[in-house]
Design a protein around this motif. Structure first.
Motif, mmCIF file in Angstrom:
data_model
loop_
_atom_site.group_PDB
_atom_site.id
_atom_site.type_symbol
_atom_site.label_atom_id
_atom_site.label_comp_id
_atom_site.label_asym_id
_atom_site.label_seq_id
_atom_site.Cartn_x
_atom_site.Cartn_y
_atom_site.Cartn_z
ATOM 1 N N LYS A 1 87.335 46.465 33.574
ATOM 2 C CA LYS A 1 87.042 45.161 34.155
ATOM 3 C C LYS A 1 85.774 45.252 35.017
ATOM 4 O O LYS A 1 85.460 46.308 35.570
ATOM 5 C CB LYS A 1 88.209 44.681 35.028
ATOM 6 N N PRO A 2 85.018 44.132 35.138
ATOM 7 C CA PRO A 2 83.831 44.135 35.996
ATOM 8 C C PRO A 2 84.194 44.497 37.428
ATOM 9 O O PRO A 2 85.227 44.054 37.944
ATOM 10 C CB PRO A 2 83.319 42.691 35.905
ATOM 11 N N LYS A 3 83.355 45.292 38.050
ATOM 12 C CA LYS A 3 83.598 45.755 39.423
ATOM 13 C C LYS A 3 82.386 45.432 40.286
ATOM 14 O O LYS A 3 81.266 45.837 39.978
ATOM 15 C CB LYS A 3 83.890 47.259 39.430
ATOM 16 N N TRP A 4 82.616 44.664 41.357
ATOM 17 C CA TRP A 4 81.544 44.246 42.251
ATOM 18 C C TRP A 4 81.624 45.049 43.548
ATOM 19 O O TRP A 4 82.718 45.284 44.068
ATOM 20 C CB TRP A 4 81.652 42.752 42.553
ATOM 21 N N SER A 5 80.460 45.454 44.067
ATOM 22 C CA SER A 5 80.454 46.253 45.291
ATOM 23 C C SER A 5 81.026 45.470 46.465
ATOM 24 O O SER A 5 81.705 46.029 47.324
ATOM 25 C CB SER A 5 79.033 46.717 45.622
ATOM 26 N N LYS A 6 80.770 44.141 46.471
ATOM 27 C CA LYS A 6 81.344 43.268 47.508
ATOM 28 C C LYS A 6 81.923 42.041 46.793
ATOM 29 O O LYS A 6 82.735 42.188 45.905
ATOM 30 C CB LYS A 6 80.292 42.920 48.559
ATOM 31 N N LEU A 7 81.504 40.837 47.204
ATOM 32 C CA LEU A 7 82.018 39.629 46.554
ATOM 33 C C LEU A 7 81.454 39.497 45.145
ATOM 34 O O LEU A 7 80.300 39.852 44.895
ATOM 35 C CB LEU A 7 81.660 38.396 47.380
ATOM 36 N N ASP A 8 82.263 38.969 44.237
ATOM 37 C CA ASP A 8 81.822 38.822 42.857
ATOM 38 C C ASP A 8 80.735 37.757 42.759
ATOM 39 O O ASP A 8 80.807 36.709 43.388
ATOM 40 C CB ASP A 8 83.004 38.458 41.947
ATOM 41 N N GLY A 9 79.744 38.066 41.962
ATOM 42 C CA GLY A 9 78.654 37.139 41.722
ATOM 43 C C GLY A 9 77.516 37.206 42.704
ATOM 44 O O GLY A 9 76.411 36.754 42.409
#
Length: 426
Positions: free
Chosen positions: A364-372
Motif C-alpha cells: 500500500k502507498p506509504k506517506w512520510s506524514k499526511l497523505d497527499g
C-alpha cells in the motif's frame, strides 16, 4: 469627493456577500475552505475580513504553481504531464482534495487566466475563470466563464450571475447562492489589499470557538437514533463492555488509513491505528453523549473540545477521533455479519510512516506524514519515485477491472447455462 471605501479591502459589494456566506455557514454549523490559484489568496482574504469568520473558516491554499499542487493538493506527475490549463475539471479536483485534507463541509476552488498574456485556447486567454464548490457526499458543481472585455486587473466579471449556477436549487444543498457570487466577484488584483492583514489578525485573535455550552450534544454524531427515525442502520458497533453502541448509515467509509504517528501509538497502545473516515451525519449513538469520555490532546484536558478523542467512559475502548466535520471511526469494533464485508474497510494507505515502529510490506502507498502533502516512501522508509507509484496503481486498477470483468462474464455464462437447461427440460 473620494469614496469612503477607497483603498479598503474587501470592497463594499464583497463585504456584503462574504458576511452572508459566513452567517449561513455559522447558522448550519458548517465550515468552508478555499483552494485558489489566479486569485492569489483574495477569496480567503475576503472571508477572513468578515467578523465571525473564524467559526467557519477551516483554511486556504494558494496553489499557483504545479509543484504546490503536488505538495498540497494530491497531484501526481501524471497530472502535471496531462495539464492543459485551467478547466472546471481541474478546479473540481482541487476542491475535492483540499476539502478532504482540511475536513471542511465545503471547499471553494478557483483557477483562471488573469493576463495580460495568455494562449490560443479559450481557457488560456485573459478573462477566463473556472469555479467549483465541493461538498463531499453532497456533490460537486463546477462552471467556467469568460469575460471578453476583461483586463489583466480583473480575473472575473463583477456580475455575479454566472456563478449562481453553482448553487442552483435542486443541484446541491449548498448555503444559498452567495458563496458562488462571492467567488465570481473576486478580482485577481485589488489595490489596497494590504489593509486587510491587520483586520484579519485582530479578528483571529479575538474570535475563538467557544464550547462552554453543551449545544454540541444536539448535533451529529451525538443526536440519538430516536431523534431521527429515518436513519438507516447499515453497521452496528459497540465498545468492549457494551455500554456504548452506535450505528452507521453508510456502507463504506470515505477513506480508510493506517496511522503510525506517535500520538496514535501512545493513545492506542499499539504500533499503529486503523481508522475509517465518515461524515458526522453517518453516525448515531444509541444514548447520545451518555457514557462517553473525551480527551483533547492539544490542551491535555478531559472535555469536549474539537478535535478530540472519544472513548467509553467505563471500559475506555477507543470509539473515534472527532474533527470539526468528519470522524475517524475504528473498524475493529464494528460487528460484521459477513467476514467479507470487513474488506470494505481495508485501508488505502499508510500515513506518518516515518514514525513507524515496525515495517509493513503490504504494497500500500506509504506517506512520510499526511497523505497527499508529504513524500511517498517505500516499506523501509526510503523516498519513492512518485511516477512509479502512480504507474503501479494504474496497473493494479487495470488488473482489478479485468478480474471483475472476467468474474462477471463467468457468472453470466453460468446463468445462461441454467436458462438453456430449463428450456431443454421443457
Amino acid at each position: 469627493m473620494a469614496s469612503a471605501d477607497h483603498g479598503v479591502f474587501p470592497p463594499a459589494n464583497l463585504r456584503e456577500l462574504a458576511a452572508e456566506v459566513v452567517r449561513l455557514l455559522a447558522s448550519r454549523n458548517e465550515t468552508v475552505s478555499v483552494a485558489e490559484t489566479a486569485a492569489g489568496g483574495l477569496i480567503s482574504a475576503s472571508i477572513l475580513a468578515t467578523p465571525g469568520a473564524s467559526k467557519v473558516y477551516r483554511g486556504g491554499l494558494t496553489l499557483y504553481t504545479l509543484e504546490s499542487r503536488v505538495a498540497f493538493a494530491g497531484w501526481t506527475q501524471a497530472d502535471i504531464d496531462n495539464y492543459e490549463g485551467p478547466t472546471p475539471e481541474v478546479v473540481a479536483g482541487l476542491a475535492r482534495n483540499v476539502r478532504t485534507e482540511l475536513e471542511s463541509t465545503y471547499t471553494i476552488s478557483e483557477s483562471g487566466t488573469a493576463g495580460p498574456t495568455g494562449g490560443a485556447t479559450r481557457n488560456r486567454t485573459p478573462g477566463y475563470v473556472a469555479l467549483a464548490i465541493d461538498g463531499g457526499a453532497r456533490g460537486t458543481r463546477s462552471i467556467s466563464h469568460h469575460q471578453q472585455q476583461a483586463s489583466h486587473h480583473h480575473l472575473t466579471t463583477l456580475q455575479p450571475a454566472p456563478a449562481q449556477a453553482l448553487l442552483a436549487p435542486g443541484q446541491l444543498n449548498f448555503p444559498g447562492s452567495k458563496a458562488a457570487r462571492l467567488t465570481g466577484s473576486i478580482p485577481s488584483r485589488i489595490t489596497g489589499a494590504a489593509s486587510f492583514s491587520a483586520t484579519s489578525r485582530r479578528l483571529q485573535e479575538q474570535e475563538e470557538m467557544s464550547e462552554d455550552n453543551e449545544d454540541w450534544k444536539n448535533h451529529p454524531p451525538y443526536r440519538t437514533a430516536r431523534e431521527n427515525e429515518e436513519f438507516e442502520k447499515k453497521w452496528t458497533a459497540t465498545c468492549s463492555c457494551g455500554r456504548v453502541k452506535y450505528w452507521l448509515s453508510r456502507d463504506k467509509p470515505l477513506m480508510s488509513k493506517y496511522c503510525h504517528c506517535v500520538d496514535c501509538q501512545s493513545l492506542h497502545g499499539a504500533p499503529f491505528q486503523w481508522a475509517a473516515i465518515f461524515h458526522k451525519e453517518d453516525l448515531h449513538f444509541e444514548k447520545g453523549a451518555e457514557g462517553l469520555a473525551f480527551y483533547n490532546s492539544h490542551d491535555k484536558q478531559t472535555h469536549h473540545k474539537l478535535p478530540c478523542k472519544v472513548s467509553c467512559a467505563y471500559c475506555h475502548t477507543p470509539i473515534m477521533d472527532e474533527g470539526r466535520n468528519m470522524v475517524l471511526m475504528f473498524p475493529g469494533i464494528i460487528k460484521y455479519d459477513n467476514p467479507e464485508h470487513k474488506k470494505w474497510f481495508d485501508p488505502q494507505c499508510h500515513i506518518f510512516y516515518s514514525q513507524r515502529v515496525v515495517d509493513i510490506p503490504d504494497g500500500k502507498p506509504k506517506w512520510s506524514k499526511l497523505d497527499g502533502i508529504s513524500q511517498l516512501v517505500n516499506d523501509v522508509g526510503d523516498i519513492k519515485d512518485v511516477e512509479a507509484v502512480v504507474s503501479k496503481k494504474k496497473l493494479d486498477d487495470t488488473e482489478k477491472e479485468e478480474k471483475e470483468k472476467a468474474e462477471k462474464q463467468e457468472e453470466e455464462e453460468k446463468q445462461n447455462g441454467k436458462e438453456e437447461g430449463k428450456t431443454n427440460s421443457s
